[in-house]
Design a protein around this motif. Sequence first.
Motif, PDB file in Angstrom:
ATOM      1  N   VAL A  67       0.918  -1.146   0.074  1.00 25.92           N
ATOM      2  CA  VAL A  67       0.122  -0.002  -0.213  1.00 25.92           C
ATOM      3  C   VAL A  67       1.041   1.187  -0.010  1.00 25.92           C
ATOM      4  CG1 VAL A  67      -2.076  -1.191   1.099  1.00 25.92           C
ATOM      5  CG2 VAL A  67      -0.426  -0.187   2.348  1.00 25.92           C
ATOM      6  N   CYS A  68       2.124   1.003   0.640  1.00 24.29           N
ATOM      7  CA  CYS A  68       2.860   2.359   0.614  1.00 24.29           C
ATOM      8  C   CYS A  68       3.402   2.643  -1.048  1.00 24.29           C
ATOM      9  CB  CYS A  68       4.232   2.138   1.513  1.00 24.29           C
ATOM     10  SG  CYS A  68       3.674   2.306   3.068  1.00 24.29           S
TER      11      CYS A  68
ATOM     12  N   ARG B 145       5.900   1.993   7.747  1.00 24.62           N
ATOM     13  CA  ARG B 145       6.107   0.513   7.495  1.00 24.62           C
ATOM     14  C   ARG B 145       7.141   0.187   8.857  1.00 24.62           C
ATOM     15  NH1 ARG B 145       9.366  -0.288   1.802  1.00 24.62           N
ATOM     16  NH2 ARG B 145       9.268  -2.287   2.846  1.00 24.62           N
ATOM     17  N   ALA B 146       7.789   1.100   9.271  1.00 27.27           N
ATOM     18  CA  ALA B 146       8.548   0.572  10.523  1.00 27.27           C
ATOM     19  C   ALA B 146       7.566   0.467  11.655  1.00 27.27           C
ATOM     20  CB  ALA B 146       9.565   1.814  10.939  1.00 27.27           C
ATOM     21  N   ALA B 147       6.437   1.115  11.744  1.00 28.62           N
ATOM     22  CA  ALA B 147       5.460   0.767  12.689  1.00 28.62           C
ATOM     23  C   ALA B 147       4.365  -0.503  12.370  1.00 28.62           C
ATOM     24  CB  ALA B 147       4.492   2.301  12.983  1.00 28.62           C
ATOM     25  N   PHE B 148       4.057  -0.476  11.285  1.00 28.68           N
ATOM     26  CA  PHE B 148       3.067  -1.667  11.129  1.00 28.68           C
ATOM     27  C   PHE B 148       3.446  -2.735  10.215  1.00 28.68           C
ATOM     28  CE2 PHE B 148       0.720   2.493  11.377  1.00 28.68           C
ATOM     29  CZ  PHE B 148      -0.122   2.384  12.515  1.00 28.68           C
ATOM     30  N   ALA B 149       4.569  -2.908   9.805  1.00 29.93           N
ATOM     31  CA  ALA B 149       4.843  -3.997   8.675  1.00 29.93           C
ATOM     32  C   ALA B 149       5.185  -5.304   9.643  1.00 29.93           C
ATOM     33  CB  ALA B 149       6.448  -3.619   8.075  1.00 29.93           C
TER      34      ALA B 149
ATOM     35  N   VAL C   4      12.305  -4.101   4.725  1.00 30.46           N
ATOM     36  CA  VAL C   4      11.752  -2.863   5.845  1.00 30.46           C
ATOM     37  C   VAL C   4      12.926  -2.579   6.500  1.00 30.46           C
ATOM     38  CG1 VAL C   4      10.403  -2.485   7.950  1.00 30.46           C
ATOM     39  CG2 VAL C   4       9.422  -3.879   5.683  1.00 30.46           C
ATOM     40  N   GLN C   5      13.209  -1.317   6.613  1.00 32.50           N
ATOM     41  CA  GLN C   5      14.350  -0.548   7.302  1.00 32.50           C
ATOM     42  C   GLN C   5      13.916   0.348   8.140  1.00 32.50           C
ATOM     43  OE1 GLN C   5      17.546  -2.446   7.649  1.00 32.50           O
ATOM     44  NE2 GLN C   5      17.032  -3.891   6.045  1.00 32.50           N
ATOM     45  N   PRO C   6      14.551   0.984   9.016  1.00 30.68           N
ATOM     46  CA  PRO C   6      14.096   2.108   9.704  1.00 30.68           C
ATOM     47  C   PRO C   6      14.410   3.380   8.805  1.00 30.68           C
ATOM     48  CG  PRO C   6      15.721   0.985  10.947  1.00 30.68           C
ATOM     49  CD  PRO C   6      15.736   0.212   9.825  1.00 30.68           C
ATOM     50  N   PRO C   7      13.547   4.459   8.861  1.00 33.62           N
ATOM     51  CA  PRO C   7      13.520   5.401   7.946  1.00 33.62           C
ATOM     52  C   PRO C   7      14.960   5.860   7.679  1.00 33.62           C
ATOM     53  CG  PRO C   7      11.680   5.566   9.362  1.00 33.62           C
ATOM     54  CD  PRO C   7      12.517   4.497   9.824  1.00 33.62           C
ATOM     55  N   VAL C   8      15.376   6.374   6.590  1.00 32.67           N
ATOM     56  CA  VAL C   8      16.627   6.792   6.273  1.00 32.67           C
ATOM     57  C   VAL C   8      16.671   8.173   6.849  1.00 32.67           C
ATOM     58  CG1 VAL C   8      18.345   7.510   4.537  1.00 32.67           C
ATOM     59  CG2 VAL C   8      17.136   5.336   4.413  1.00 32.67           C
ATOM     60  N   PRO C   9      17.427   8.811   7.563  1.00 32.72           N
ATOM     61  CA  PRO C   9      17.447  10.214   7.809  1.00 32.72           C
ATOM     62  C   PRO C   9      17.554  11.176   6.775  1.00 32.72           C
ATOM     63  CG  PRO C   9      19.148   8.888   9.125  1.00 32.72           C
ATOM     64  CD  PRO C   9      18.773   8.032   8.212  1.00 32.72           C
ATOM     65  N   PRO C  10      17.060  12.260   6.698  1.00 33.52           N
ATOM     66  CA  PRO C  10      17.086  13.328   5.561  1.00 33.52           C
ATOM     67  C   PRO C  10      18.267  14.208   5.705  1.00 33.52           C
ATOM     68  CG  PRO C  10      15.810  14.142   7.484  1.00 33.52           C
ATOM     69  CD  PRO C  10      15.813  12.734   7.818  1.00 33.52           C
TER      70      PRO C  10
END
Length: 241
Positions: free
Chosen positions: A89-90, A192-196, A204-210
């Motif tokens: 869905v993402c 995705r980190a919260a619900f996958a 699935v990986q932690p969000p990449v820092p901006p």
Amino acid sequence: MSTSSAAPAVKPPMRDALVEAAFRLFLERGYDRTTVDDIVALAGVGRRSFFRYFPSKEDVVFPDHERCLADMTAFLAAGDGTGEPVARVCDAARLVLRMYAENPAFSVRRYRLTKQVPGLRAYELSVVRRYERALAGYLRERYAGRPDGTLRADVIAAAVVAAHNNALRSWLRSDGAGDADAAVDHALGCVRAAFAEPGGDAAVQPPVPPARGEDVVVVVARRDAPLWRVVRAVEAALGRP
């Protein structure tokens, strides 16, 4: 001796001509003071031509959403049902970003107009709700049979829409500057980190820092936390308007 002449200008397709005429008039006269008759007169076509493409004046402001919704529905239906549902869905939500990014100038102009006209804001919310229902419908099928399947589907769909729209609106507020794809990827990474599903998607990986100079958002939640509480934490961290 031969002579050459410049090729005649190619007229834009009628649908595009109507959209361009509409936005020109909205800018000059204001949305509420512009009628369908005004739009067709400027575009040089008849009323029937307008309603062949757009059911109402509001629809000319959002000319590509029906196509995008159809693309999203087809994308979700094309899956084999074995991949990680949240990732799917993402990926579907990114189709909406692609539509906006196809024409940044038009998207920014529409965003500014929508902010000024309450009726268009309400219309836009109805469009967003249709995207959310499409995502939730897919997730309900994937989570069918679970005691919390419907709840989980609806909550995740709402979180995907909230995260996507937060990044998209930030990009629009910047007049289309910056990397919209990176911003949306970061926002959807939080979802995705919260619900996958644990172990359900090796990607699935932690969000990449901006990039440097931007804020980093980290959401921490207990594994057994209620879904509504996780969604609230995601929305609060992203600063959803």
